[in-house]
Write a protein that holds these residues in place. Structure first.
Motif, PDB file in Angstrom:
ATOM      1  N   LYS A  74       0.897  -0.862  -0.170  1.00  0.00           N
ATOM      2  CA  LYS A  74      -0.779  -0.389  -0.289  1.00  0.00           C
ATOM      3  C   LYS A  74       0.809   0.965  -0.398  1.00  0.00           C
ATOM      4  O   LYS A  74       1.763   1.324   0.309  1.00  0.00           O
ATOM      5  CB  LYS A  74      -0.847  -0.048   1.627  1.00  0.00           C
ATOM      6  N   GLU A  75       0.188   2.329  -0.370  1.00  0.00           N
ATOM      7  CA  GLU A  75       0.725   3.755  -0.891  1.00  0.00           C
ATOM      8  C   GLU A  75      -0.119   5.205  -0.556  1.00  0.00           C
ATOM      9  O   GLU A  75      -1.116   4.830  -1.666  1.00  0.00           O
ATOM     10  CB  GLU A  75       2.171   3.820  -2.202  1.00  0.00           C
ATOM     11  N   CYS A  76       0.488   5.634   0.142  1.00  0.00           N
ATOM     12  CA  CYS A  76      -0.884   6.305   0.647  1.00  0.00           C
ATOM     13  C   CYS A  76       0.420   8.437   0.546  1.00  0.00           C
ATOM     14  O   CYS A  76       1.709   7.932   0.378  1.00  0.00           O
ATOM     15  CB  CYS A  76      -1.543   6.426   1.541  1.00  0.00           C
ATOM     16  N   GLU A  77      -0.692   9.194   0.184  1.00  0.00           N
ATOM     17  CA  GLU A  77      -0.393  10.557   0.519  1.00  0.00           C
ATOM     18  C   GLU A  77      -0.759  10.804   2.111  1.00  0.00           C
ATOM     19  O   GLU A  77      -1.602  10.746   2.221  1.00  0.00           O
ATOM     20  CB  GLU A  77      -0.472  11.185  -0.642  1.00  0.00           C
ATOM     21  N   VAL A  78       0.362  11.850   2.374  1.00  0.00           N
ATOM     22  CA  VAL A  78       1.104  13.047   3.813  1.00  0.00           C
ATOM     23  C   VAL A  78       1.852  13.645   3.642  1.00  0.00           C
ATOM     24  O   VAL A  78       2.303  13.905   3.414  1.00  0.00           O
ATOM     25  CB  VAL A  78       0.634  11.940   4.820  1.00  0.00           C
ATOM     26  N   GLY A  79       0.680  15.196   4.482  1.00  0.00           N
ATOM     27  CA  GLY A  79       1.085  15.997   4.514  1.00  0.00           C
ATOM     28  C   GLY A  79       2.123  16.475   5.816  1.00  0.00           C
ATOM     29  O   GLY A  79       1.428  16.018   7.134  1.00  0.00           O
ATOM     30  N   PHE A  80       3.480  16.686   6.175  1.00  0.00           N
ATOM     31  CA  PHE A  80       4.060  16.949   7.109  1.00  0.00           C
ATOM     32  C   PHE A  80       5.062  18.188   7.045  1.00  0.00           C
ATOM     33  O   PHE A  80       6.013  17.636   6.133  1.00  0.00           O
ATOM     34  CB  PHE A  80       4.795  15.493   7.431  1.00  0.00           C
ATOM     35  N   LYS A  81       4.999  18.629   7.800  1.00  0.00           N
ATOM     36  CA  LYS A  81       6.157  19.995   8.383  1.00  0.00           C
ATOM     37  C   LYS A  81       6.096  20.558   6.795  1.00  0.00           C
ATOM     38  O   LYS A  81       7.567  20.702   6.245  1.00  0.00           O
ATOM     39  CB  LYS A  81       7.125  19.937   9.321  1.00  0.00           C
ATOM     40  N   GLU A  82       4.758  21.023   6.378  1.00  0.00           N
ATOM     41  CA  GLU A  82       5.170  21.669   5.336  1.00  0.00           C
ATOM     42  C   GLU A  82       5.863  21.477   3.985  1.00  0.00           C
ATOM     43  O   GLU A  82       6.570  21.401   3.254  1.00  0.00           O
ATOM     44  CB  GLU A  82       5.377  23.030   5.616  1.00  0.00           C
ATOM     45  N   GLU A  83       5.714  19.623   4.369  1.00  0.00           N
ATOM     46  CA  GLU A  83       6.050  18.944   3.463  1.00  0.00           C
ATOM     47  C   GLU A  83       5.443  18.067   2.736  1.00  0.00           C
ATOM     48  O   GLU A  83       4.508  18.076   3.351  1.00  0.00           O
ATOM     49  CB  GLU A  83       7.385  18.289   3.773  1.00  0.00           C
ATOM     50  N   VAL A  84       5.055  17.512   2.082  1.00  0.00           N
ATOM     51  CA  VAL A  84       4.385  16.244   1.209  1.00  0.00           C
ATOM     52  C   VAL A  84       5.279  14.801   0.780  1.00  0.00           C
ATOM     53  O   VAL A  84       5.934  15.252  -0.053  1.00  0.00           O
ATOM     54  CB  VAL A  84       3.262  16.464  -0.434  1.00  0.00           C
ATOM     55  N   TYR A  85       4.620  13.932   1.286  1.00  0.00           N
ATOM     56  CA  TYR A  85       5.333  12.964   1.164  1.00  0.00           C
ATOM     57  C   TYR A  85       4.395  11.391   0.561  1.00  0.00           C
ATOM     58  O   TYR A  85       3.151  11.738   1.155  1.00  0.00           O
ATOM     59  CB  TYR A  85       5.863  12.442   2.611  1.00  0.00           C
ATOM     60  N   LEU A  86       4.964  10.806  -0.105  1.00  0.00           N
ATOM     61  CA  LEU A  86       4.127   9.331  -0.381  1.00  0.00           C
ATOM     62  C   LEU A  86       4.954   8.436   0.800  1.00  0.00           C
ATOM     63  O   LEU A  86       6.358   8.438   0.492  1.00  0.00           O
ATOM     64  CB  LEU A  86       4.884   9.130  -1.989  1.00  0.00           C
ATOM     65  N   VAL A  87       4.277   7.093   0.812  1.00  0.00           N
ATOM     66  CA  VAL A  87       4.618   6.864   2.326  1.00  0.00           C
ATOM     67  C   VAL A  87       4.398   5.168   2.228  1.00  0.00           C
ATOM     68  O   VAL A  87       2.961   5.075   1.433  1.00  0.00           O
ATOM     69  CB  VAL A  87       3.845   7.400   3.489  1.00  0.00           C
ATOM     70  N   ARG A  88       5.395   4.172   1.917  1.00  0.00           N
ATOM     71  CA  ARG A  88       4.823   2.603   1.664  1.00  0.00           C
ATOM     72  C   ARG A  88       4.287   1.970   2.806  1.00  0.00           C
ATOM     73  O   ARG A  88       5.228   2.474   3.927  1.00  0.00           O
ATOM     74  CB  ARG A  88       5.794   2.131   0.869  1.00  0.00           C
ATOM     75  N   ASP A  89       3.731   1.130   2.487  1.00  0.00           N
ATOM     76  CA  ASP A  89       3.628   0.977   4.036  1.00  0.00           C
ATOM     77  C   ASP A  89       5.021  -0.746   4.590  1.00  0.00           C
ATOM     78  O   ASP A  89       5.026  -1.346   5.264  1.00  0.00           O
ATOM     79  CB  ASP A  89       2.635  -0.658   4.012  1.00  0.00           C
ATOM     80  N   ASN A  90       6.312  -0.469   3.735  1.00  0.00           N
ATOM     81  CA  ASN A  90       7.152  -1.346   3.977  1.00  0.00           C
ATOM     82  C   ASN A  90       8.375  -0.145   5.077  1.00  0.00           C
ATOM     83  O   ASN A  90       9.674  -0.528   4.921  1.00  0.00           O
ATOM     84  CB  ASN A  90       8.256  -1.562   3.377  1.00  0.00           C
ATOM     85  N   GLY A  91       7.560   1.139   4.881  1.00  0.00           N
ATOM     86  CA  GLY A  91       8.227   2.014   5.674  1.00  0.00           C
ATOM     87  C   GLY A  91       9.591   3.084   4.582  1.00  0.00           C
ATOM     88  O   GLY A  91      10.054   3.974   5.497  1.00  0.00           O
ATOM     89  N   ALA A  92       9.043   3.029   3.237  1.00  0.00           N
ATOM     90  CA  ALA A  92       9.534   4.171   3.141  1.00  0.00           C
ATOM     91  C   ALA A  92       9.186   5.027   2.465  1.00  0.00           C
ATOM     92  O   ALA A  92       7.596   5.334   2.280  1.00  0.00           O
ATOM     93  CB  ALA A  92       9.820   3.238   0.797  1.00  0.00           C
TER      94      ALA A  92
END
Length: 386
Positions: free
Chosen positions: A31-49
């Motif tokens: 699974k991969e999702c997108e999230v905003g964190f500290k004025e940055e946007v990240y894609l995040v995977r369920d392997n921790g990447a």
């Protein structure tokens, strides 16, 4: 500044031929999702990447649009990206925002490098203490038993934990309930093994490595199953290449000497040869004390004093992990600017030298990295090359 690649200390298998490459490992996820964190946007995977998005209309930075497990901070033991711990980004992406400002991320298997979402959970400060057998024992010694603490959490004072006086009986009982649930599930205080055990697992010699998966299911049995200590690890060379090298024995945990490590009681120094006095340092060692310390580190205040001279504060701030970052000007030395970090380790304030610099720009860049702020506003300087 930490320049160690995230794979530099990853455990390897006994047979190099059976290893997935670092690039392949990043692609193994479900699974991969997108999230905003500290004025940055990240894609995040369920392997921790994680992958940090390029900011629209701004210059591309080194780690923009690059998948990574993060950079290993050897002092904290966590993966970081741009000074932010990766586990908070992953927890936010898969478990939502922290229930309160006082919640922290707990690694269920105690392995700080295992940032898979199913290994992370939001816990309160009190729950975090209960999950650690060492800190839990401190409560038992102070109160006589955990049950006595749960019944009346304000009855005793645990050394350096003044904040526990504010814990209500209701909060203690709720933490007790959740802790017992974790105990029943085997998720309280279990050991996670060597860093990286969650990532690699030996497979039969006849097995072929599966094609990297992007949106399909991953072979979770060999990805997550714990394994014995490996004989080899991947090491990042100066030319940027990765090579398999023998895995050295574990480094014993650092135990500061209570006497003689600093001219200030309750302080020990790391990467700091000359015994130094820190006149602004509080006497009581606690996270609240760090906040008080920060308030004293105003511009022009003396941060450190030793036989060679004084260092005065130019800039000071605290990052999300409760680590102070300080930029100072110095009265002696070839390089007149310095950077240092201060954090609580055990019953001590650790003062860690972050380097000296020819120009203030160099020290400010180190400061920005330590607090997770962008460095784009600072131009290149001689400190970038020496």
């Amino acid at each position: 500044m930490h320049d160690t690649d995230s794979f530099a200390r990853m455990p390897a298998l006994d047979s190099i031929a059976e290893q997935p490459s670092p690039e392949e490992t990043l692609l193994i996820f479900e699974k991969e999702c997108e999230v905003g964190f500290k004025e940055e946007v990240y894609l995040v995977r369920d392997n921790g990447a994680v992958l940090r998005r390029l900011r629209p209309g701004l210059r591309r930075r080194k780690l923009d649009e690059v998948w990574t497990f993060g950079t290993l901070n050897r002092h904290s033991g966590y993966f970081e990206i741009n000074g932010h711990v990766v586990h908070r980004i992953v927890a936010l992406a898969f478990h939502g925002p922290a229930p309160s400002a006082g919640h922290v991320v707990d690694h269920i298997d105690t392995n700080r490098l295992n940032n898979r979402p199913d290994n992370l959970r939001w816990v309160t400060r009190l729950e975090n203490i209960l999950l650690n057998p060492i800190t839990r024992r401190k409560i038992e010694l102070a109160f006589g038993s955990l049950e006595a603490f749960f019944e009346n959490p304000g009855a005793e004072l645990v050394s350096n934990w003044d904040w526990m006086r504010t814990v209500t009986k209701e909060e203690a009982q709720e933490s007790r309930k959740r802790w017992l649930e974790w105990v029943e599930k085997g998720q309280a205080g279990k050991q996670g093994g060597a860093p990286g055990d969650w990532l690699f697992q030996p497979r039969p010699a006849s097995a072929s490595f599966p094609e990297p998966k992007r949106k399909d299911s991953a072979p979770r049995d060999w990805v997550t199953k714990p394994r014995p200590r490996p004989s080899q690890i991947l090491e990042l060379k100066e030319n940027g290449t990765l090579e398999w090298v023998p895995n050295p024995p574990p480094t014993p945990a650092f135990i500061p000497e209570p006497e003689g490590s600093s001219l200030t009681p309750g302080v020990f120094q790391r990467n700091w040869r000359t015994p130094t006095e820190f006149p602004q340092c509080p006497e009581s060692v606690s996270s609240e004390g760090l906040q008080s310390y920060l308030e004293r580190l105003v511009a022009g205040a003396v941060f450190g004093r030793n036989r060679y001279g004084e260092s005065t504060v130019v800039e000071a701030a605290m990052n999300d992990d409760g680590v102070l970052s300080i930029v100072c000007s110095m009265t002696s030395g070839v390089k007149p600017w310095s950077h240092a970090k201060v954090y609580v380790e055990g019953d001590f304030y650790c003062h860690e030298a972050g380097g000296t610099f020819f120009e203030q720009v160099g020290a400010m860049k180190a400061h920005c990295i330590a607090i997770g702020a962008p460095t784009d506003a600072y131009p290149e300087s001689i400190d970038d090359y020496c």
